[in-house]
Scaffold this active site. Structure first.
Site, mmCIF file in Angstrom:
data_model
loop_
_atom_site.group_PDB
_atom_site.id
_atom_site.type_symbol
_atom_site.label_atom_id
_atom_site.label_comp_id
_atom_site.label_asym_id
_atom_site.label_seq_id
_atom_site.Cartn_x
_atom_site.Cartn_y
_atom_site.Cartn_z
ATOM 1 N N HIS A 1 82.715 -12.407 74.745
ATOM 2 C CA HIS A 1 82.216 -12.319 73.512
ATOM 3 C C HIS A 1 82.162 -13.877 72.807
ATOM 4 C CE1 HIS A 1 82.680 -7.903 73.353
ATOM 5 N NE2 HIS A 1 82.502 -8.173 72.013
ATOM 6 N N ASP B 1 78.554 -11.908 73.629
ATOM 7 C CA ASP B 1 78.809 -11.355 72.208
ATOM 8 C C ASP B 1 79.329 -12.018 71.056
ATOM 9 O OD1 ASP B 1 76.932 -9.342 72.873
ATOM 10 O OD2 ASP B 1 77.372 -7.238 71.971
#
Length: 287
Positions: free
Chosen positions: A252, A104
């Site tokens: 992430h 992400d």
């Protein structure tokens, strides 16, 4: 008026009053059911950025179900195309013990290439959930992601974790503007195949909007907590501890220093191989 006529009148009045009462009751039940539809999806409000920590959807609901909901959402959002549910996906296309790796908040010029290198070394494909303006700023990275065989996911324009409390028009703009920027950056007809709400802030409307535009809402089961940089060992331990929750793991490549993520991802992929667990992509359609 005769006694018989008076009795008939009283009978008609009583019947009329009963009908009104029944109608009121039916209307009230209908209203309650309609209102309850907005809270019938525990995943829609299960995850928020809270006090600087990110909480995932480890306890989320089913992956499949339905064919896209009603014809339109509460805010006028169109229904999902046939075969593309607007429920939140967690399962893997590979089934069994297959694991989904999701990344992400990128793309990021420093960290995305390092994440891509780790994935390539392990021959693993992932889903990259991108922020619209980040994709526009780094189209070369979006193209690298696509060229390597990974899939694209819409993670909105501004990563607003409170967008579930915003008007439907705002949600629609956040989702569709980001989709457009990501696909423009990718070029070559590449498509965004998933939508992930920031912080898990899904709503029935946002899910319907995404599905209607070809994107399956995408949740997660394992929150590595890597966003808070707890240390490489803590990130790896979180994956091992939470894998029983389900197959979709959250990492992430944006939002700050992701050095720990890169190191932990390498170790996690080695561990998954040692465990005999293949990797794949999240489901998009109903079985």
């Amino acid at each position: 008026m005769t006694r018989t006529q008076k009795q008939a009148l009283r009978t008609r009045m009583a019947v009329g009053a009963s009908a009104v009462a029944v109608a009121a009751t039916v209307w009230g039940v209908t209203a309650l059911v309609a209102a309850d539809d907005r809270t019938a999806h525990p995943q829609d409000n299960a995850s928020r950025q809270d006090g600087g920590s990110r909480r995932g959807e480890a306890d989320g609901g089913p992956d499949e179900g339905g064919t896209g909901g009603a014809a339109t959402g509460a805010g006028g959002a169109p229904a999902a195309p046939a075969g593309l549910p607007d429920t939140i996906a967690h399962a893997s296309e590979g089934g069994g013990n297959t694991v989904n790796i999701t990344i992400d908040d990128g793309p990021d010029p420093r960290w995305t290439p390092q994440v891509l290198d780790v994935l390539a070394r392990h021959d693993v494909k992932a889903v990259f959930c991108m922020i619209g303006p980040q994709a526009k700023a780094h189209p070369e990275l979006v193209k690298q992601v696509v060229a390597a065989g990974h899939r694209l996911c819409d993670h909105t324009m501004n990563h607003d974790t409170t967008m579930d409390k915003k008007p439907v028009a705002y949600q629609e703009a956040q989702i569709l503007d980001a989709k457009r920027l990501i696909e423009e950056a990718a070029g070559g007809g590449a498509k965004v195949e998933y939508y992930r709400a920031p912080g898990g802030a899904f709503t029935p409307d946002s899910r319907r909007i995404a599905a209607a535009h070809g994107m399956r809402p995408l949740g997660w089961n394992v929150d590595t907590k890597d966003f808070g940089r707890p240390g490489t060992a803590a990130i790896v331990a979180a994956v091992k501890r939470e894998m029983g929750n389900g197959p979709t793991v959250l990492f992430h490549d944006g939002g700050g220093d992701r050095r720990q993520t890169v190191e932990a991802l390498d170790q996690v992929l080695t561990w998954l191989k040692d465990q005999g667990r293949p990797t794949g992509f999240p489901v998009r359609t109903a079985p």
